[in-house]
Design an enzyme around this catalytic site. Structure first.
Site, PDB file in Angstrom:
ATOM      1  N   LYS A 196       0.864  -1.186   0.000  1.00  0.00           N
ATOM      2  CA  LYS A 196       0.000   0.000   0.000  1.00  0.00           C
ATOM      3  C   LYS A 196       0.897   1.232   0.000  1.00  0.00           C
ATOM      4  O   LYS A 196       1.935   1.249   0.684  1.00  0.00           O
ATOM      5  CB  LYS A 196      -0.878  -0.046   1.255  1.00  0.00           C
TER       6      LYS A 196
ATOM      7  N   SER B  65      -9.761   1.355   2.882  1.00  0.00           N
ATOM      8  CA  SER B  65      -8.885   2.167   2.052  1.00  0.00           C
ATOM      9  C   SER B  65      -7.813   1.377   1.304  1.00  0.00           C
ATOM     10  O   SER B  65      -7.275   1.860   0.315  1.00  0.00           O
ATOM     11  CB  SER B  65      -8.201   3.232   2.911  1.00  0.00           C
TER      12      SER B  65
ATOM     13  N   SER C 245      -9.881  -1.031   7.025  1.00  0.00           N
ATOM     14  CA  SER C 245      -9.260  -0.801   5.713  1.00  0.00           C
ATOM     15  C   SER C 245      -8.516  -1.988   5.130  1.00  0.00           C
ATOM     16  O   SER C 245      -8.118  -1.958   3.967  1.00  0.00           O
ATOM     17  CB  SER C 245      -8.301   0.392   5.789  1.00  0.00           C
TER      18      SER C 245
END
Lengths: 489, 492, 98
Positions: free
Chosen positions: B82, B157, B181
């Site tokens: 990420k 997310s 997330s």
């Protein structure tokens, strides 16, 4: 017209002496090239986190131990949010609700009637002292500003007094006392020129006898002793004058303009400051081990004023000497080291430290006093010198020359004497008797006066004997010899 | 081994093949890069990808293995990251305009652990800007798609991290989880996602959203992979004061112990209204599977559940408003070219640099911390947080783990919720409490909706019992394997 | 709908140092007020005597020994700086304020 009294509280920021910064292992320091004392944490890069420096916490705890603060079982960290280019995270880590030191007392000494006389002592109460991190440094130019983050993250202790002070002189005395004690304990160097000690002053004025406090002016960043003194004095006069004219004083922040010698309103948008404090989620509370606090306590040097009182009572040292030696921890340490070697004559030793040593340091090359770490005359050798004098092997007069060489070269007194061809005084030598007989013979009138009971008359022989000996004679031996010769008649 | 086999393999199998000499890191990375090239237009999972750097790292790994100097059994395996974790020399954008050009000058702890195991950072994966969002639509750069149906969101997310693993672009990846997330996109994309116990994985190097809630965690396609990746990134860290200071047994140790039927709690507050009937029926199938394995199912209550969403959004936005203050246009973020003075620079750089959701949360966070409101919002939220955690602690007196849906619905359509913040916030309703309580949470895929979208269930464990949690997950994996894969991941 | 608190979007934008367009202000005012209204649920909870939970677990902060490590070269610290001169960060003129 009523009489007015000032009510003053100080917020003193002191940079703590540590090798590394408050929340990261970047070195702490002063005078280094711009942004050379930084790392990811100092720059506030994404993903960086604070880790507490035990050294900084211990220095803060030492402060509390020196001034009798309470050290709570637990203290914690808050974020103070505001934007400024010198603040890398745009929040400052500080202690809002649970500071490291609660309460405390600072003994201060006001100026005496003259330099030789002790001044009045008072106790100023502390509200608390809390740890926080310093910010970087901005340099302003015509169209832009430069930021150096070397100072950012340096541990700071903010010391907040109760509104216990009533004059500029007291405020100055407080700063001096804090500085003496903290330098003595190695907690901070408190050099105001280097920004290691900075002061904000809250000043209000009220008619004598009035209980409640009037609105106060906060003066920020007073960065010299003179600045503190002048700014506070000016502000007290200004506020008193406002009240005399029937006006009111606004609660506001004011800037001290040292050049103009006055304070001016900063018309700051006080209400716009909303620091949105909250507990820092990156740092857990600190439970500092109690046994370590006891260890720190044991490491602390004697409190400066206690040391002074002890020197006065135990060694009979006068204020003129203790105020030089005790108020300067380097001299105090030097004196203590010399005393370990030779403790028979503290007064003479103190005299040599406060006068001879200081004179030589001031006359050495360079600005001001030669730094102690560069002084080659060791406490051991100074003690040796005093011992030689006390044993009658060296006169005070000659010692004055000997100490100059000792200071220059660092040799012990004996080596200097030998190099200079000074023979240790021979107390019972025939030579001394010869000089004395010659002197007595040369002044029959004075000799008779001595025999008639005028003890002081003997002094008139001493000069000629010393002159004849070229200063090598031991004055005590000379005096004894003269008495013997005169009484023989 | 051929590329088609390689991209379908688990990280575990790839590791085994590497050790046996049946493949090379270069082969694996090449296969993954090809799959990205083939599917990136549709999935859009990556913010950036540097094939040259990846292949150079793969070659170095192959060399190490040839010399018998591999750094770990997993040396040479690519792992997607990420775009929120710092690795020196790699971009770190948090999918935000304000960090568009930022290249990290340092490596965080998780990054360092991956590198010292010889693993290969494989691209920077898309996310909601600064991890704020539940759909990855808040990225300033790309709209990541759900590999199962590109009209649907991958969740967020960590949408890029989930989508890339589902699309077989990399065998596993790392995301971060502040309120769901990792688990929510894992459920939406049909992969496994684990949010570790707060403190198990260092946050040093993870750009902070909400410091008291954030954790980095793994995505994978099997419990074995997830456990292995967790074990690599876990551990005490002197650079993170909130990392758990004690040694923890690797999750893999527990995972390999013989299965032991557990007591699973079903919180009644998680099975009320608002759950999609398909999610509910999948959960019933999961419950039956566990019963079939001899597990005991017990209804429990987590009475403060309905307070979790407001509590979370107060705490998270407050912390975020402060954490994101450093993105100011001064030292390393994008500076507005329009500014006349320093104050103006702040307003314009931040006004131009942040997207709408980030602005919304910073404004909210500033409000709840501002003077006069602190006690009513932030402090009260922290008190309620205590109540929520205590609910869990009490529940764990009678159950080993808690079983819930991961999300109330399968993946929603892109654009469906973006203009309705509250409804978007409620998408995290089942995952948020876990962060507030600091517990580990695991999302496992358990089936598909009739529209072909994955559905996941969540297992919540006791603090630091990730091994047990994964073991319980593995029980389901064995009883009822989820073998589906998105069409995009099928061999062409 | 629960209580919808009044919010001063101008003041919040100043606190947050975010420039907002007129449109953004209107939208945000409404959204933030809605969300705060949604938060009102918390006001009904009895929290008397409940300790606020600032951290997920109770532990004492670890302390680091006061030993410095090598700092970064200024060039590394300023690698991403939008503007720099003489190894310092350049910022537009700072209009002084307390």
């Amino acid at each position: 017209m009523p009489e007015y009294e000032a009510v003053i509280g100080l917020e003193v920021h002191v940079q703590l002496k540590t090798a590394s910064k408050m929340f990261t292992d970047a070195p702490a320091g002063f005078g280094q090239p711009p942004n050379s004392l930084t790392n990811a944490v100092v720059m506030g890069l994404p993903g960086t986190l604070p880790v507490l420096n035990q050294g900084a916490i211990e220095q803060a705890i030492k402060f509390g131990l020196i001034f009798d603060s309470e050290i709570p079982e637990l203290f914690q960290w808050d974020r103070k949010n505001y934007f400024y280019p010198d603040s890398p995270k745009n929040y400052q880590l500080t202690q809002k609700d649970a500071p490291v030191c609660i309460g405390g007392e600072v003994e201060i000494e006001l100026a005496g009637a003259s330099r030789n006389l002790a001044g009045e002592h008072k106790v100023i109460h502390l509200d608390h002292a809390h740890l926080e991190e310093d910010v970087g440094k901005l340099t302003h130019f015509a169209t832009d500003s430069l930021v150096d983050y070397n100072r950012a993250g340096t541990p700071l202790l903010e010391i907040v007094t109760k509104p216990d002070l009533h004059s500029a002189e007291e405020a100055v005395a407080l700063l001096q006392s804090i500085r003496m004690h903290l330098t003595s304990a190695g907690v901070s160097d408190c050099d105001m020129e280097k920004g290691q000690m900075r002061c904000d002053a809250n000043v209000s004025v009220r008619p004598v006898g009035q209980e409640e406090l009037n609105p106060r002016a906060e003066m920020k960043n007073l960065n010299s002793i003179t600045g503190v003194k002048n700014a506070i004095s000016y502000e007290i006069r200004r506020q008193a004058r406002v009240y005399e004219k029937g006006g009111t004083v606004a609660q506001e922040t004011r800037r001290w303009d040292a050049d103009a010698g006055r304070t001016t309103s900063m018309r700051s948008k006080e209400e716009a400051h909303d620091y949105r404090y909250f507990p820092d989620p990156d740092l857990l509370p600190v439970h500092f081990p109690r046994h370590r606090i006891e260890e720190l306590k044991a490491e602390l040097p004697e409190n400066v004023f206690d040391l002074q009182r002890r020197y006065e009572s135990e060694y009979g040292l006068p204020y003129t000497l203790t105020s030089v030696i005790c108020y300067d921890h380097e001299l105090a340490r030097y004196f203590e080291a010399a005393m370990v070697v030779y403790d028979k004559n503290p007064k003479a030793l103190a005299n040599y430290v406060a006068n001879e040593l200081q004179r030589e340091r001031s006359q050495a090359e360079g600005d001001g006093y030669l730094p102690m770490e560069q002084v080659r005359l060791s406490p051991r050798n100074l003690a040796g010198l005093v011992r030689l004098i006390d044993e009658g092997k060296l006169t005070k007069q000659l010692a004055k020359e000997v100490i100059v060489d000792m200071f220059q070269g660092g040799d012990p007194a004996e080596a200097v004497m030998e190099a200079r061809g000074i023979k240790p005084v021979q107390q019972d030598s025939g030579q001394l008797e010869e000089w004395c007989r010659a002197a007595v013979a040369g002044n029959a009138v004075a000799a008779q006066q001595v025999r008639d009971g005028n003890d002081k008359a003997i002094n008139s022989f001493i000069g000629p004997v010393m002159k004849a000996s070229r200063g090598t004679a031991n004055p005590q031996a000379v005096r004894e010899m003269l008495q013997k010769i005169i009484s023989e008649g | 081994m051929d590329a088609k086999t390689l991209i379908q393999s688990t990280a575990f199998d790839l590791g085994r093949a590497l050790r046996k000499g049946n493949t090379t890191a270069t082969e694996i990375c090449t296969a993954c890069l090809e799959q990205v090239a083939r599917t990136d237009d549709q999935v859009q999972a990556f913010v950036s990808l540097d094939p040259e750097k990846i292949l150079a790292a793969a070659e170095a790994s192959d060399q190490r293995r040839k010399n018998g100097q591999e750094l770990s059994p997993l040396d040479g395996l690519p792992v997607g990251l990420k775009d929120i974790m710092a690795i020196e020399g790699a971009p770190l954008t948090c999918s935000s305009r304000i960090l568009e050009k930022f290249v990290s000058p340092y490596t965080g702890t998780v990054g360092a652990k991956l590198l010292s195991a010889g693993m290969i950072p494989f691209g920077r994966l898309n996310m909601d800007e600064f991890a704020m969002g539940s759909s990855t639509e808040n990225s300033a750069f790309r709209k990541t798609r759900n590999p199962w149906n590109t009209d649907h969101a991958p969740g967020g997310s960590s949408g890029g991290s989930a989508a890339a693993v589902a699309a077989r672009q990399c065998p596993w990846s790392l995301g971060s989880d502040t309120g769901g997330s990792i688990r929510q996109p894992a459920a939406f994309c049909g992969v496994i996602g684990l949010k570790p116990t707060y403190g198990r994985v260092s946050r040093f190097g993870l750009a902070a959203f909400a410091s008291s809630l954030d954790q980095i965690g793994p995505f994978g396609r099997t419990t074995d992979d997830v456990a292995a990746l967790l074990d690599i990134i876990s551990g005490p860290d002197p650079y993170d004061s909130t990392s758990w200071p004690e040694y923890l047994e690797p999750a893999m140790v527990q995972l390999n112990l013989p299965e032991e039927p557990a007591v699973l709690g079903l919180p009644r507050e998680y099975f009320g209204e608002g759950i999609d009937p398909e999610v509910r029926s999948q959960l019933e199938q999961v419950i039956e599977a566990y019963k079939g394995r001899g597990f005991t199912i017990r209804e429990i209550s987590l009475p403060h559940t309905e307070l979790a969403v407001p509590t979370y959004y107060i705490i998270a936005t407050a912390e975020a408003s402060s954490n994101l203050a450093r993105y100011d246009g001064v030292r390393y973020t994008r500076r507005s070219t329009e500014s006349n003075d320093a104050v103006d620079m702040y307003f314009k750089s931040r006004g131009e640099g942040f997207g709408p959701e980030v602005k919304r949360r910073i404004i909210l966070g500033s409000y709840v911390l501002s003077s006069g409101y602190y006690d009513a919002y932030y402090k009260r939220a922290q008190q309620v947080r205590t109540l929520i955690r205590d609910d869990f602690l009490k529940a764990f007196e009678s159950v080993d783990a808690i079983l819930t849906p991961t999300t109330p619905t399968p993946a929603f359509r892109i654009g469906e919720k973006i203009d309705d913040p509250i409804s978007m916030y409620l998408a995290d309703i089942f995952t948020i409490s876990v962060n507030l309580a600091g517990l580990p949470g695991l999302s496992m895929p358990c089936g598909l909706s009739k529209d072909g979208l994955p559905i996941g269930f969540q297992l919540i464990g006791k603090p630091f019992e990730e091994g047990r949690l994964l073991q319980i997950g593995k029980t389901y994996e064995q009883a009822s394997p989820f073998t589906g894969r998105p069409a995009i991941a099928n061999p062409s | 709908m629960q209580d919808r608190p009044e919010i001063d979007i101008e003041k919040l934008a100043v606190l947050a140092r975010i420039e907002l367009t007129g449109e953004e202000k209107t939208a945000l005012s409404a959204q933030v007020a809605d969300i705060l209204g949604f938060f009102q649920k918390l006001q009904e909870v009895d929290v008397s005597g409940i300790t606020p939970m600032a951290h997920p677990f109770e532990a004492a902060a670890p302390l680091r020994e006061d030993v410095p490590a090598d700092p970064w070269a200024a060039s590394r610290s300023l690698a991403n700086a939008p503007a720099s001169r003489d190894n310092q960060v350049v910022v537009p003129k700072v209009v002084e304020d307390a």
